[in-house]
Design an enzyme around this catalytic site. Sequence first.
Site, short mmCIF file in Angstrom:
data_model
loop_
_atom_site.label_atom_id
_atom_site.label_comp_id
_atom_site.label_asym_id
_atom_site.label_seq_id
_atom_site.Cartn_x
_atom_site.Cartn_y
_atom_site.Cartn_z
N GLY A 142 105.11 9.51 40.11
CA GLY A 142 104.63 8.58 41.13
C GLY A 142 105.45 8.80 42.38
CG PHE A 144 108.31 4.25 44.29
CD1 PHE A 144 108.79 4.33 45.59
CD2 PHE A 144 107.07 3.68 44.07
CE1 PHE A 144 108.03 3.85 46.64
CE2 PHE A 144 106.31 3.20 45.11
CZ PHE A 144 106.79 3.29 46.41
CB VAL A 147 106.07 8.29 33.76
CG1 VAL A 147 105.83 7.67 32.40
CG2 VAL A 147 106.07 7.22 34.84
CE LYS A 160 107.34 3.45 37.48
NZ LYS A 160 106.26 2.55 37.89
CG ASP A 260 99.78 0.53 44.18
OD1 ASP A 260 98.70 0.95 44.65
OD2 ASP A 260 100.75 1.27 43.93
#
Length: 438
Positions: A142, A144, A147, A160, A260
């Site tokens: 992602g 940030f 995973v 994560k 989101d």
Amino acid sequence: DQSFPQKRRCAFQVTAQNQEYTAVGNVSGSVQLCEKTQCCVGYFLNVDGRPVVDVLACDIAEKSCPDATCKTQTRFNGQVLVCVCNTDLCNSNSNITWTLELEDPQPSYFVEDKPKLCSCQTTEPSEFHIDDIELQQIVGHGHFATVWQGKYKGSTVAVKVFPVGWKQKFTAEKEVYELPLMNHAGIVRFLGSGSKPDGRSCLIVLQFAECGSLHSYLCKHTTNWMLTLKLCQSLSQGLSYLHSDLKKHGVHKPPVAHRDFSSSNVLVRADGTCVLCDFGCSTILRSCSGNHSWQSHITNMEGHAQLGTLRYMPPEILEGSVNLSSSRCLMQGDIYALGLLLWEIWMRCSDLFEGGVAPQHLLPYESELGANATRDSLIQYVFQLEKRPAIPKHWELLPQGSVLQELLTDCWDCDADARLTVECAVDRLLSFQSCYFP
Ligand SMILES: Nc1ncnc2c1ncn2[C@@H]1O[C@H](COP(=O)(O)OP(=O)(O)OP(=O)(O)O)[C@@H](O)[C@H]1O
């Protein structure tokens, strides 16, 4: 004679709020025969120091349950007791070993300074033995975090990993997962969190969703009508649970706006149900005054800034014409995105296309604005021209075409106040169950 492994038998007792456990095995009286796992679970609420049964059932998914007997552990400041075990009827009341520790369990890895804007209850981090996690392969990147698929005590988990520079995002997401009563079939199960011994990254450990993100699932698969319904119903039920304000035996789950909501932030489990994930942009709506006036609780640096994936942003947020501290606006934004997600799912339903051939998966507005739609192009198309993803003309001829179309238009209405509530979307989707599709 070949002897087949016996299915696990677990004590069964659930409340109306926990009906998802009914689906994980045949129930006869107070006994359930597990279809998906060898584990029995017990969830109990601590009511004035006495455990009251919340769930006795087979576990919802396969995971590690090394103990033969059910020994309870406390969660949520001792408000909830949980036990998991692997022998027949090990979760029945008479077989449980109680540990009714009312003190807060000490987090084993780190303590963080969490700003508490209101006097609302939050929970302590679950203990997690980071050393026992084995990272195996990357399953997603992602903005940030990365995973990983990993192993924890023999079970497959998702891990994560946030670089320390994104600790704020980690903290915001963890805070949502750690809210009381966040355990729901439509929300990815949070197993724990911690930091790597070198202190350079923070980890959130989650139940592993075998089929990956809804986006990757739809790219690879088309679905028939029944599977489509399962995806949509579980998706809307997960969002409904997230938005809900629950009080159960003195434990409070405040409403949460996702902010989101996109097909990359929904996962698909092996049984074809959706679970919501990625709460890094979410807002917890705290009621500070003790009445129904909700206040957004700022959990991240951006506060009330525009957050989320551009393509799924409702017109009023794209254009910047609403007050983002209004909880209602945030919930209505999630409903708009729900409409786009339902459209994405239905566009891959083979039973809704002639000859059973659904078109390739496309993101909302991808065919109109391309794969990298800009904010300006979205503002023009979605806000000014009030356009939405195209609904195939031939759906009008299908027996249920009009209800599908109505649900989409009621979710992505230009007037945010006219959009459905998520409960209403759930009810409509559940009523589709009886619809006939050839
Ligand atoms: N529990 C899980 N099981 C399987 N795959 C997962 C799981 N959680 C995340 N993934 C995969 O990793 C991807 C990224 O996860 P996530 O959206 O949580 O990360 P992020 O860094 O917060 O992303 P974003 O850029 O949307 O903020 C998902 O789209 C999915 O493919």
